[in-house]
Structure formats: C-alpha cells, structure tokens
Design a protein around this motif. Structure first.
Motif, PDB file in Angstrom:
ATOM      1  N   UNK A 184      -2.225   7.743 -13.374  1.00 46.28           N
ATOM      2  CA  UNK A 184      -1.005   6.953 -13.452  1.00 46.28           C
ATOM      3  C   UNK A 184      -0.906   6.303 -14.833  1.00 46.28           C
ATOM      4  N   UNK A 185       0.329   5.994 -15.286  1.00 45.84           N
ATOM      5  CA  UNK A 185       0.499   5.319 -16.573  1.00 45.84           C
ATOM      6  C   UNK A 185       0.077   3.859 -16.506  1.00 45.84           C
ATOM      7  N   UNK A 189       1.731   4.780 -23.837  1.00 46.94           N
ATOM      8  CA  UNK A 189       0.833   5.792 -24.391  1.00 46.94           C
ATOM      9  C   UNK A 189      -0.554   5.786 -23.753  1.00 46.94           C
ATOM     10  N   UNK A 190      -0.688   5.064 -22.655  1.00 49.37           N
ATOM     11  CA  UNK A 190      -2.010   4.918 -22.034  1.00 49.37           C
ATOM     12  C   UNK A 190      -1.936   5.274 -20.556  1.00 49.37           C
ATOM     13  N   UNK A 191      -2.915   6.045 -20.081  1.00 52.40           N
ATOM     14  CA  UNK A 191      -2.982   6.428 -18.686  1.00 52.40           C
ATOM     15  C   UNK A 191      -4.406   6.231 -18.166  1.00 52.40           C
ATOM     16  N   UNK A 192      -4.521   5.807 -16.899  1.00 59.70           N
ATOM     17  CA  UNK A 192      -5.833   5.727 -16.263  1.00 59.70           C
ATOM     18  C   UNK A 192      -5.931   6.848 -15.232  1.00 59.70           C
ATOM     19  N   UNK A 238     -13.980   7.118 -13.279  1.00 62.20           N
ATOM     20  CA  UNK A 238     -12.865   6.260 -13.668  1.00 62.20           C
ATOM     21  C   UNK A 238     -12.712   6.371 -15.176  1.00 62.20           C
ATOM     22  N   UNK A 239     -11.529   6.754 -15.630  1.00 59.31           N
ATOM     23  CA  UNK A 239     -11.333   6.974 -17.055  1.00 59.31           C
ATOM     24  C   UNK A 239     -10.018   6.427 -17.558  1.00 59.31           C
ATOM     25  N   UNK A 240      -9.912   6.333 -18.863  1.00 53.92           N
ATOM     26  CA  UNK A 240      -8.687   5.886 -19.524  1.00 53.92           C
ATOM     27  C   UNK A 240      -8.467   6.767 -20.745  1.00 53.92           C
ATOM     28  N   UNK A 241      -7.210   7.033 -21.032  1.00 52.34           N
ATOM     29  CA  UNK A 241      -6.841   7.938 -22.120  1.00 52.34           C
ATOM     30  C   UNK A 241      -5.667   7.323 -22.874  1.00 52.34           C
ATOM     31  N   UNK A 248      -3.440  12.320 -32.331  1.00 53.71           N
ATOM     32  CA  UNK A 248      -4.755  11.772 -32.025  1.00 53.71           C
ATOM     33  C   UNK A 248      -4.799  11.187 -30.615  1.00 53.71           C
ATOM     34  N   UNK A 249      -5.936  11.402 -29.901  1.00 55.07           N
ATOM     35  CA  UNK A 249      -6.128  10.874 -28.565  1.00 55.07           C
ATOM     36  C   UNK A 249      -7.524  10.261 -28.458  1.00 55.07           C
ATOM     37  N   UNK A 250      -7.627   9.106 -27.807  1.00 51.98           N
ATOM     38  CA  UNK A 250      -8.910   8.432 -27.587  1.00 51.98           C
ATOM     39  C   UNK A 250      -9.196   8.396 -26.087  1.00 51.98           C
TER      40      UNK A 250
END
Length: 285
Positions: A184-185, A189-192, A238-241, A248-250
């Motif tokens: 989900x957002x 620009x960030x999703x978990x 559990x992650x975050x992007x 670029x992506x972190x």
C-alpha cells in the motif's frame, strides 16, 4: 560480525514482500501486462529493454550458529525484455505491478489478476563453514526451476505459490511455497509491503539440509536423523520502498524466519528463529 559477498543466487526476500520470494532462500520471485495496469499508473513508459543495477546490504542471524550475525554485501540487478526477465533483486523492478521471480524468468500468462511464470536459478547449495555444520559436508550446487502463480486481489493483496525442484538431481529435492502479501502507498513516492510465506519440502530436501546419516553421525557426534516430508519454515517480511526519483529507488526491510516441522527438529539447528535487516539502493535504466 563477519563480512562477506555472495553470488546472485541469494533471494532478497527482505525487500520483496509484494513480489512472490520464493527462497531457497528461504524462502524466497515475474509477469507484466501488455499495457500499464491500474495499480501501475505512475510507472515510467515501457521500453523494449529495461532494468536496474544497485547495491544490497543485509545483516542477520543463522539457524546453525555462526556465533554472531553476518553482514552480506552484494550487487543487485534486474533486466526485462518482453516476457523474459533476469534478476537477483526483485524490488528493483521498474514497474510496481511486476511480479518478478529471481533468476531467469519467463512469463507464461500476464493477466490483470492471474499471472503464471517459469524460472530457472542457480542454487548455491550449502557450505559447512558454520559451527553446527562442521563435519556434515557441503550440499552441492544445482540448477533449480520454479513454476509459480500469483493472484492479485483488491486493496493491494496478493496470493502466490510455487513449486521448485532440483533439476540436476543433486540431492536438493523439491519444495513448495504459499504466500500472502499486501502493498500500500505511504506517501506519493513511498510504499510499504508486508508478507507471510509458508514453505514445505519433500523428504529428499529435508534429508539433505537437515538430516544426519550414519557417516555424518560418526563424524559429528550427532544422532542419526532421517526426516520425512513436511513443513520447512514460516517467513514474515516487512519492507519499505521509496522512489528517490524516476531513476533511483531506495529499499529497506526486516525478515523473521521460523523453522517448522522436520526442519526445526534437525540436530544441527541451534536456533529455530532467524532474522535479517537489509537496505539497498538501485538505479534504473
């Protein structure tokens, strides 16, 4: 703490909750649709060839007791050409809707909800360099296939599964995995993402990785142990992007793994619960 590098065979499951990991590493996974999908509306325009390269760092424990957590640093890459993909870092996928399988992947079907794929990957086996594995010998490397499928539900949910046999008959056996994930957002620009994955293996796999034969028992002092087929582990991620820019992506994530069934009862297992923390940085092209 020990610093080492590992080949692309490692599954970066700590970064891929929404992409089905399935793992030898421990589980840890590739279709995309012919047109941009509803949950992929902010993806960049499609190119004939697209991909990403970057660096991945993880820190975590082992089920066989190294005496302390290990640090792993390795390059990450992702490449897609039509229905074909190659990656060791699924979260580097250019499009969020991509359901990427590590290794060399072929999309069999690419529906908006149901997706199936076939992949091949190098399974590095296992070295006996951990304290609890001394005397057990190495597990030979092999080529492993995976036939997988995923079904996208509403509200970011996805159900996935796969079957992964040892194609060279080197004692790797086969295992199956079943996963449930959600993404989900969190911000524009960030999703978990979060996932659970349950894995079960056949008796050959269990004997190779967790069993003790008579010769090994003599060399190590462990009792003879001949496990049958059964559950191998349950893994939670559990992650975050975060999209730093269009290029670029972190990434960051935490993984918990609990051995189950015959695997948990193996004499060489010193800790049934393992964990890892990880992060990564990738550049798309």
């Amino acid at each position: 703490m020990r610093l080492r590098t590992r080949p692309p065979a490692l599954a970066l499951t700590l970064f891929v909750a929404a992409a089905a990991w399935g793992e030898e590493a421990p589980p840890p996974a590739a279709p995309d649709a012919a047109a941009v999908e509803p949950d992929d509306d902010d993806a960049p325009p499609r190119r004939r060839i697209e991909g990403a390269v970057g660096l991945l760092v993880s820190w975590g424990s082992s089920n066989h007791g190294r005496g302390g957590p290990d640090t792993t640093i390795e390059p990450g890459f992702y490449l897609r050409w039509g229905r074909l993909s190659a990656t060791n870092a699924s979260a580097f996928a250019v499009r969020r809707a991509d359901d990427v399988t590590r290794g060399l992947g072929l999309d069999l079907t690419r529906g908006s909800r149901l997706r199936t794929n076939l992949s091949l990957r190098y399974d590095r086996g296992r070295d006996d360099d951990e304290p609890a594995l001394k005397g057990l010998g190495d597990v030979r490397s092999t080529l492993r296939a995976r036939l997988g499928a995923s079904w996208r539900l509403d509200e970011g949910w996805r159900v996935s599964g796969g079957w992964s046999p040892d194609l060279l008959g080197r004692g790797g056996g086969a295992f199956v995995d079943l996963g449930l994930s959600r993404e989900r957002p969190l911000a524009p620009r960030t999703r978990w993402n979060a996932s659970l994955r349950l894995t079960a293996a056949d008796s050959r796999y269990m004997q190779t990785y967790y069993g003790i034969d008579a010769q090994q028992a003599t060399a190590t002092g462990y009792p003879v142990y001949r496990p049958g087929a059964g559950l191998r582990d349950l893994q939670a991620v559990l992650g975050i992007r975060h999209e730093l820019s269009d290029d670029w992506v972190a990434l960051a994530g935490v993984t918990l793994r609990r051995l189950l069934g015959p695997a948990a009862d193996g004499p060489s297992v010193t800790d049934k619960t393992g964990w890892s923390l990880g992060c990564g940085l990738g550049r798309r092209f």
